[in-house]
Design a protein around this motif. Structure first.
Motif, short mmCIF file in Angstrom:
data_model
loop_
_atom_site.label_atom_id
_atom_site.label_comp_id
_atom_site.label_asym_id
_atom_site.label_seq_id
_atom_site.Cartn_x
_atom_site.Cartn_y
_atom_site.Cartn_z
N THR A 170 0.86 -1.18 0.00
CA THR A 170 0.00 0.00 0.00
C THR A 170 0.90 1.23 0.00
OG1 THR A 170 -1.71 -1.17 1.23
CG2 THR A 170 -1.81 1.24 1.22
N LEU A 171 0.75 2.06 -1.02
CA LEU A 171 1.64 3.20 -1.25
C LEU A 171 0.90 4.50 -1.02
CD1 LEU A 171 4.41 4.21 -2.55
CD2 LEU A 171 3.15 4.26 -4.71
N GLU A 172 1.56 5.43 -0.35
CA GLU A 172 1.08 6.82 -0.23
C GLU A 172 2.18 7.74 -0.71
OE1 GLU A 172 -0.44 8.18 3.46
OE2 GLU A 172 -2.23 6.93 3.39
N VAL A 173 1.91 8.48 -1.77
CA VAL A 173 2.89 9.41 -2.34
C VAL A 173 2.39 10.83 -2.14
CG1 VAL A 173 4.32 9.90 -4.35
CG2 VAL A 173 3.22 7.68 -4.15
N THR A 174 3.21 11.66 -1.53
CA THR A 174 2.87 13.07 -1.34
C THR A 174 3.68 13.90 -2.33
OG1 THR A 174 2.46 12.67 1.01
CG2 THR A 174 2.76 14.97 0.32
N ILE A 175 2.97 14.64 -3.19
CA ILE A 175 3.62 15.34 -4.30
C ILE A 175 2.95 16.69 -4.53
CG2 ILE A 175 4.45 13.32 -5.57
CD1 ILE A 175 1.82 13.56 -7.24
N PRO A 176 3.67 17.63 -5.16
CA PRO A 176 3.00 18.85 -5.62
C PRO A 176 1.97 18.52 -6.70
CG PRO A 176 5.38 19.13 -5.56
CD PRO A 176 5.12 17.67 -5.36
N ASP A 177 0.95 19.32 -6.78
CA ASP A 177 -0.13 19.09 -7.74
C ASP A 177 0.40 19.04 -9.18
OD1 ASP A 177 -3.09 18.85 -8.08
OD2 ASP A 177 -2.76 20.63 -9.33
N ASP A 220 13.63 7.34 -8.40
CA ASP A 220 12.80 7.79 -9.53
C ASP A 220 11.84 8.91 -9.11
OD1 ASP A 220 14.08 5.85 -10.98
OD2 ASP A 220 12.50 4.36 -10.70
N LEU A 221 11.24 8.78 -7.93
CA LEU A 221 10.31 9.81 -7.45
C LEU A 221 11.05 11.13 -7.24
CD1 LEU A 221 7.50 10.62 -6.39
CD2 LEU A 221 8.26 9.90 -4.11
N ARG A 222 12.24 11.04 -6.68
CA ARG A 222 13.04 12.25 -6.48
C ARG A 222 13.33 12.93 -7.80
NH1 ARG A 222 17.93 10.93 -2.75
NH2 ARG A 222 16.18 10.42 -1.41
N SER A 223 13.61 12.14 -8.83
CA SER A 223 13.90 12.69 -10.15
C SER A 223 12.65 13.33 -10.75
CB SER A 223 14.43 11.58 -11.06
OG SER A 223 14.60 12.06 -12.37
N MET A 224 11.51 12.67 -10.64
CA MET A 224 10.28 13.18 -11.25
C MET A 224 9.78 14.45 -10.58
SD MET A 224 7.98 9.81 -12.14
CE MET A 224 8.22 8.99 -10.57
N ASP A 282 2.58 12.93 -14.06
CA ASP A 282 3.78 12.09 -14.18
C ASP A 282 3.75 10.94 -13.18
OD1 ASP A 282 4.76 13.70 -16.17
OD2 ASP A 282 6.00 14.92 -14.83
N ILE A 283 3.30 11.22 -11.98
CA ILE A 283 3.31 10.19 -10.93
C ILE A 283 2.31 9.08 -11.26
CG2 ILE A 283 2.84 9.73 -8.50
CD1 ILE A 283 5.47 11.27 -9.17
N ILE A 284 1.11 9.46 -11.67
CA ILE A 284 0.09 8.45 -11.99
C ILE A 284 0.53 7.63 -13.20
CG2 ILE A 284 -2.26 8.14 -12.85
CD1 ILE A 284 -3.12 10.40 -11.02
N GLY A 285 1.09 8.28 -14.21
CA GLY A 285 1.58 7.55 -15.37
C GLY A 285 2.68 6.56 -14.99
#
Length: 689
Positions: free
Chosen positions: A598-605, A650-654, A610-613
């Protein structure tokens, strides 16, 4: 000289990597004559970055404690790393500090590291100010940086320095908006006090007004005086600014150049005059006998000190502590609240980078260090035995990047484990797990650079070279169909033989652990051999028939068999059960199960698409999206854990470092056929090596 608690300042220098924190620390030390010569990162001679890895990488990787003396004030400075892999060190610095200085550059702004620093300080309700460094660099854009800060964090962001520009937009000096003093700098780096340029008169009046308005808003008396047109005295300015900073309504911005010293004196004066002492910040909290209590900043109270950092090597360890109440003196015996053991403080020190200066006491609110504590770790509380308060410790982020670690030379596994255990004393933000199932030692940290630094330290400090490789995923196997098979073990080699014969029904079970049932009748399998059959089947489930992973959700029913009056034995029936297992599972439609997290990703809007893709490419299922309290978006998803090994990087890069995530194991699910084929092939290739 001795200090009082009211004259202590504890600050942490925060910001993006390369923003100039270490240079600012050097400039503050040089300005206060704590060092004779200002070091440079490229020369590897700064007070802060003294570790061999820091010198090699030319980046801070640990939080370094230093101190400066300004008038009758002692300023403890903790230079925290700016790179995200060392966020654990940032959390240590924040725990010991009472205020933060966020360092950015006039060219690049405060960067993502500065944004995170603001977030950390805001979460802890800590006073903060900005220092915009490198204002004299080519292509510096101080005014844009200031405008960006005010747009992002509101009108509480208030400039305290105005740069003086020449006709070519080059900075030639500064104006201190508090004292209204102006300083110019020549080509040789010499400072001259001078009157502010006449052409800046209108701009300066606007800035003076902004400062006065900020001061006026801190009290009704100041507001009344401001509206009556009376000028604030310098003492009133200091008092108003202190109140605004302490109440978290005012966030001053200073600027200058750490390398030339431009603006450093104004920054130093602001730290001493404007930032709060330990007795002026929020009250510390802890527990006493399991009940929550407040820890008063009382110089005459019972001693309570928190260990916020540990430096450990092959020779021993140094424990850095902050005194929350009372004082610490040499040879004092304190109790570790976590363990209940006594710790003798022996000699105590004030730290200047790697240099230690022995002191006669560390007073309430001050920071010190002690060597050779036997049973104390980072986050522990050391108290007078009369009052054992466990102060709130340090909550480190969960490690999110894992690799298997192994020695280059076989037989040095114990040496690796011992070295990592010592390193974890100084860096609790990483974890080590010996995975019995995959037979790997798994090292988990904040990112690839974090693990690489640990690898380098193992070599330099403990003399053991290691390799990092991908950590294996613990798959499972199960069956999907029902089948009935025979397992017959018959062996005759002269004398007594071996004979066991069983018929077993295999089918999907309802519990993860194998369910065994005996349905034999008429004693076809003697009762004394039934436990051996069950034992043989249970031991067999440790390795499945597809790729050797444990088998789960299996039901095995013994419904028939035969025995020999002389040759049958428990071992023979155990072997017969194993043969039935090996014959039956391939017929029961086995399938590989993969772990789902189960993943929770906190990101700017802005990063949502990019994150969903990316999650879709990882075979993830999006469960929902919700706004966070600070304006970001939280994406919830379920993702195969095998697809997430590089996600931290990868998340850090995106997201340019703005994104964070947590992931927890949820359950096992059937692996798609194409993925199953690859896993089986990879596992067989790995086992053949």
């Amino acid at each position: 000289m001795g200090y009082e608690t009211k004259n202590i300042r504890n600050i942490c220098l925060l910001g993006h990597g390369g923003s100039g924190k270490t240079d600012l620390a050097e400039a503050l030390l040089k300005t206060t004559s704590m060092i004779d010569r200002q070091g440079k990162i490229v020369d590897g001679n700064t007070v802060s970055d003294y570790d061999a890895e820091e010198i090699k990488r030319q980046n801070s990787i640990s939080a370094t404690t230093m101190y400066a003396k300004y008038k009758d004030i002692k300023i403890n400075m903790i230079d925290a790393p700016g790179f995200f892999d060392f966020v654990g060190e940032v959390f240590q610095a924040l725990r010991a500090a009472d205020a933060g200085v966020i360092v950015g550059t006039a060219k690049d702004g405060i960067g993502v590291g500065g944004e995170k620093a603001w977030k950390y300080l805001a979460e802890r309700k800590m006073p903060r100010m900005f220092f915009i460094s490198k204002v004299d660099d080519e292509n510096a854009r101080y005014k844009k940086t200031l405008a960006d800060l005010r747009e992002k964090y509101g009108n509480g962001v208030c400039p305290m320095i105005a740069p003086i520009f020449d006709a070519d937009s080059k900075v030639t000096g500064i104006v201190d908006l508090i004292t209204r003093e102006a300083f110019s700098i020549d080509a040789k780096g010499n400072f001259t006090e001078s009157a502010p340029p006449a052409e800046m008169e209108a701009e300066l009046e606007e800035l003076y007004t902004a400062v006065n308005e900020a001061i006026a808003e801190t009290s009704e008396a100041f507001m009344e005086k401001y509206f009556e047109g009376e000028a604030f005295t310098e003492e009133e300015k200091i008092a108003g600014l202190r109140a605004g900073i302490r109440n978290l309504t005012l966030f001053p911005v200073f600027t200058g150049s750490a390398l030339t010293g431009l603006g450093v004196k104004s920054m130093l004066r602001a730290i001493g005059d404007l930032l709060p002492s330990p007795c002026e910040v929020a009250v510390e909290h802890g527990t006493l006998n399991g009940e929550p209590v407040e820890i008063a900043c009382d110089p005459s109270g019972e001693t309570c000190a928190l260990v916020y950092k540990t430096v450990s090597d092959q020779y021993g360890k140094f424990s850095f502590f902050k005194v929350l109440s009372g004082k610490v003196t040499p040879d004092m015996t304190l109790t570790n609240v976590r363990t209940g053991t006594s710790e003798k403080m022996n000699r105590i020190y004030a730290m200047q980078g790697k240099k230690s200066e022995e002191v006669s006491e560390v007073i309430c609110g001050d920071i010190g260090a002690v060597g050779k504590l036997t049973d104390t770790k980072t986050g522990d509380s050391l108290c007078n035995p009369k009052r054992l308060i466990a102060a709130d410790g340090i909550a480190f982020p969960e490690p999110c990047y894992s690799m298997a670690i192994s020695p280059k030379v076989k037989g040095q596994e114990d040496k690796v484990a011992a070295g990592l255990t010592r390193l974890r004393e100084e860096d609790p933000s990483f974890s080590i797990v010996n995975n019995a199932e995959t037979r790997q030692m798994v090292l988990s940290g904040a990112g690839d650079v974090h693990l690489d630094v640990l690898r380098a330290k193992l070599k330099s400090r403990f003399g053991v070279e290691v390799e990092l490789s991908p950590a294996w995923v613990p798959y499972r196997e199960k069956v999907r169909k029902k089948c009935r098979v025979q397992g017959k073990h018959k062996k005759q080699s002269g004398g007594s033989g071996q004979f066991g014969d069983v018929w077993v029904i295999f089918e999907p079970g309802e519990t993860e652990e194998m369910t065994f049932e005996d349905k034999t009748v008429g004693g076809c399998v003697p009762k004394e051999y039934i436990p051996s059959v069950e034992k043989g089947l249970r031991e067999s489930t440790r390795a499945g028939v597809l790729a050797g992973y444990p088998v789960v959700f299996l039901k095995a029913t013994l419904d028939f068999g035969s025995s020999h009056s002389v040759d049958s034995s428990g071992d023979a029936f155990k072997m017969a059960a194993y043969l039935a297992y090996k014959a039956g599972l391939p017929e029961a439609s086995p399938v590989l199960l993969e772990p789902i997290g189960t993943l929770e990703v906190t990101i700017p809007d802005a990063n949502m698409g990019d994150i969903i893709g990316d999650l879709n490419k990882r075979r993830g299922r999006i469960l929902g999206m919700n706004p966070s309290d600070d304006g970001d978006q939280i994406v919830e998803a379920e993702v195969p854990m095998a697809e997430m090994s590089s996600y931290a990087i990868d998340l850090r890069s995106m997201t340019q470092g703005r994104g964070t995530f947590t992931m927890k194991f949820a359950r096992y699910e059937e692996t798609p056929p194409n993925v199953q084929e690859k896993v089986i092939a990879d596992t067989k290739a790995r086992d053949e090596k």
